[in-house]
Scaffold this motif. Structure first.
Motif, mmCIF file in Angstrom:
data_model
loop_
_atom_site.group_PDB
_atom_site.id
_atom_site.type_symbol
_atom_site.label_atom_id
_atom_site.label_comp_id
_atom_site.label_asym_id
_atom_site.label_seq_id
_atom_site.Cartn_x
_atom_site.Cartn_y
_atom_site.Cartn_z
ATOM 1 N N LEU A 9 48.328 50.089 26.415
ATOM 2 C CA LEU A 9 47.493 49.545 27.488
ATOM 3 C C LEU A 9 46.027 49.959 27.405
ATOM 4 O O LEU A 9 45.143 49.119 27.622
ATOM 5 C CB LEU A 9 48.082 49.940 28.840
ATOM 6 C CG LEU A 9 47.504 49.243 30.048
ATOM 7 C CD1 LEU A 9 47.850 47.760 30.028
ATOM 8 C CD2 LEU A 9 48.044 49.879 31.315
ATOM 9 N N PRO A 10 45.700 51.223 27.070
ATOM 10 C CA PRO A 10 44.278 51.599 27.033
ATOM 11 C C PRO A 10 43.440 50.766 26.065
ATOM 12 O O PRO A 10 42.246 50.597 26.269
ATOM 13 C CB PRO A 10 44.310 53.069 26.596
ATOM 14 C CG PRO A 10 45.635 53.559 27.040
ATOM 15 C CD PRO A 10 46.567 52.377 26.865
ATOM 16 N N GLU A 11 44.054 50.218 25.049
ATOM 17 C CA GLU A 11 43.317 49.424 24.054
ATOM 18 C C GLU A 11 42.956 48.029 24.558
ATOM 19 O O GLU A 11 42.153 47.347 23.946
ATOM 20 C CB GLU A 11 44.160 49.288 22.779
ATOM 21 C CG GLU A 11 44.498 50.608 22.128
ATOM 22 C CD GLU A 11 45.542 50.452 21.041
ATOM 23 O OE1 GLU A 11 45.866 49.318 20.652
ATOM 24 O OE2 GLU A 11 46.049 51.493 20.590
ATOM 25 N N THR A 12 43.566 47.613 25.671
ATOM 26 C CA THR A 12 43.407 46.220 26.097
ATOM 27 C C THR A 12 42.329 45.979 27.133
ATOM 28 O O THR A 12 41.877 44.851 27.279
ATOM 29 C CB THR A 12 44.733 45.701 26.689
ATOM 30 O OG1 THR A 12 44.999 46.408 27.903
ATOM 31 C CG2 THR A 12 45.887 45.863 25.709
ATOM 32 N N GLY A 13 41.980 46.979 27.908
ATOM 33 C CA GLY A 13 41.056 46.751 29.005
ATOM 34 C C GLY A 13 41.751 46.264 30.261
ATOM 35 O O GLY A 13 41.127 46.106 31.310
ATOM 36 N N ALA A 14 43.048 46.025 30.176
ATOM 37 C CA ALA A 14 43.795 45.538 31.334
ATOM 38 C C ALA A 14 43.843 46.573 32.446
ATOM 39 O O ALA A 14 43.865 46.210 33.630
ATOM 40 C CB ALA A 14 45.213 45.148 30.922
ATOM 41 N N LEU A 15 43.845 47.852 32.087
ATOM 42 C CA LEU A 15 43.879 48.891 33.113
ATOM 43 C C LEU A 15 42.644 48.809 34.006
ATOM 44 O O LEU A 15 42.745 48.965 35.228
ATOM 45 C CB LEU A 15 44.001 50.276 32.478
ATOM 46 C CG LEU A 15 44.250 51.434 33.434
ATOM 47 C CD1 LEU A 15 45.528 51.225 34.234
ATOM 48 C CD2 LEU A 15 44.309 52.745 32.668
ATOM 49 N N ASP A 16 41.489 48.538 33.414
ATOM 50 C CA ASP A 16 40.268 48.368 34.207
ATOM 51 C C ASP A 16 40.443 47.258 35.247
ATOM 52 O O ASP A 16 40.061 47.423 36.408
ATOM 53 C CB ASP A 16 39.069 48.029 33.317
ATOM 54 C CG ASP A 16 38.614 49.209 32.484
ATOM 55 O OD1 ASP A 16 38.742 50.353 32.956
ATOM 56 O OD2 ASP A 16 38.133 48.977 31.367
ATOM 57 N N GLU A 17 41.018 46.153 34.808
ATOM 58 C CA GLU A 17 41.208 45.032 35.730
ATOM 59 C C GLU A 17 42.195 45.381 36.826
ATOM 60 O O GLU A 17 41.969 45.087 37.995
ATOM 61 C CB GLU A 17 41.665 43.798 34.961
ATOM 62 C CG GLU A 17 40.570 43.216 34.091
ATOM 63 C CD GLU A 17 40.922 41.857 33.538
ATOM 64 O OE1 GLU A 17 41.609 41.091 34.239
ATOM 65 O OE2 GLU A 17 40.508 41.575 32.413
ATOM 66 N N LEU A 18 43.306 46.014 36.449
ATOM 67 C CA LEU A 18 44.315 46.362 37.446
ATOM 68 C C LEU A 18 43.794 47.372 38.456
ATOM 69 O O LEU A 18 44.060 47.261 39.655
ATOM 70 C CB LEU A 18 45.563 46.917 36.759
ATOM 71 C CG LEU A 18 46.361 45.920 35.928
ATOM 72 C CD1 LEU A 18 47.437 46.636 35.129
ATOM 73 C CD2 LEU A 18 46.971 44.859 36.830
ATOM 74 N N MET A 19 43.049 48.363 37.982
ATOM 75 C CA MET A 19 42.536 49.401 38.867
ATOM 76 C C MET A 19 41.462 48.865 39.809
ATOM 77 O O MET A 19 41.171 49.477 40.830
ATOM 78 C CB MET A 19 41.993 50.581 38.060
ATOM 79 C CG MET A 19 43.047 51.274 37.197
ATOM 80 S SD MET A 19 44.433 51.937 38.096
ATOM 81 C CE MET A 19 43.701 53.424 38.754
ATOM 82 N N SER A 20 40.889 47.718 39.487
ATOM 83 C CA SER A 20 39.847 47.153 40.341
ATOM 84 C C SER A 20 40.408 46.277 41.460
ATOM 85 O O SER A 20 39.662 45.843 42.328
ATOM 86 C CB SER A 20 38.861 46.337 39.497
ATOM 87 O OG SER A 20 39.487 45.139 39.040
ATOM 88 N N ILE A 21 41.711 46.043 41.462
ATOM 89 C CA ILE A 21 42.315 45.182 42.483
ATOM 90 C C ILE A 21 42.621 46.024 43.724
ATOM 91 O O ILE A 21 43.388 46.984 43.653
ATOM 92 C CB ILE A 21 43.609 44.526 41.957
ATOM 93 C CG1 ILE A 21 43.315 43.683 40.717
ATOM 94 C CG2 ILE A 21 44.253 43.681 43.059
ATOM 95 C CD1 ILE A 21 44.560 43.164 40.020
ATOM 96 N N PRO A 22 42.021 45.688 44.852
ATOM 97 C CA PRO A 22 42.267 46.459 46.078
ATOM 98 C C PRO A 22 43.742 46.414 46.473
ATOM 99 O O PRO A 22 44.386 45.372 46.385
ATOM 100 C CB PRO A 22 41.406 45.762 47.133
ATOM 101 C CG PRO A 22 40.419 44.948 46.367
ATOM 102 C CD PRO A 22 41.070 44.592 45.059
#
Length: 155
Positions: A9-22
């Motif tokens: 997951l860290p390689e994808t950038g998806a964590l950034d998107e998920l963590m930004s969802i209220p």
């Protein structure tokens, strides 16, 4: 949101998107927690370490066989396997349940392709190799899909 098999997951950038969802809490399940924590953005580490960390041990030596047995009973010819085969699969995959399930599936397929009445050690080893290739291919396809932003052209 539970993210099983989050190792890449860290390689994808998806964590950034998920963590930004209220209002969304993320639970990540990874094989090597320390490596995973070292790879994620510094901003998120405190949310996943310390008191938020739960260590899950691998299954014991006979647990994969316990996981495989009901599946084998349901889909395999009862004369083509026994408990020893399931334990051998568990040993081959170092007691990783997901790998065990895929390895048994491939071992049974290979035994059938060779017209063997039973699953042998060779099919278990070759089945594990095939399962690993398939698991990697699916992982690669998932990473590619996550890395490719959806546009009208590629929908």
């Amino acid at each position: 949101m539970v993210l099983d098999e989050a190792d890449d997951l860290p390689e994808t950038g998806a964590l950034d998107e998920l963590m930004s969802i209220p209002g969304v809490a993320v639970i990540a399940i990874a094989h090597d927690a320390e490596k995973w924590l070292a790879q994620i953005d510094q901003r998120y580490r405190t949310q996943f370490d310390g008191k938020h960390y739960i260590r899950l041990d691998r299954y014991g030596p006979f647990d994969p066989a316990d996981i495989l047995e009901p599946r084998a009973e349901h889909v395999l010819d009862p004369d083509g396997w026994d408990r020893a085969v399931l334990e051998a699969v568990g040993d081959e995959v170092a007691r990783r349940a997901r790998d065990a399930i895929q390895t048994l599936r491939w071992a049974a397929r290979l035994a059938g392709e060779h017209n063997y009445a039973v699953i042998r050690d060779l099919e278990i080893v070759d089945g594990h190799d095939q399962a690993q290739r398939e698991i990697r291919a699916v992982g690669d396809a998932d990473r590619e899909a996550l890395a490719t932003p959806e546009t009208p052209e590629n929908r």
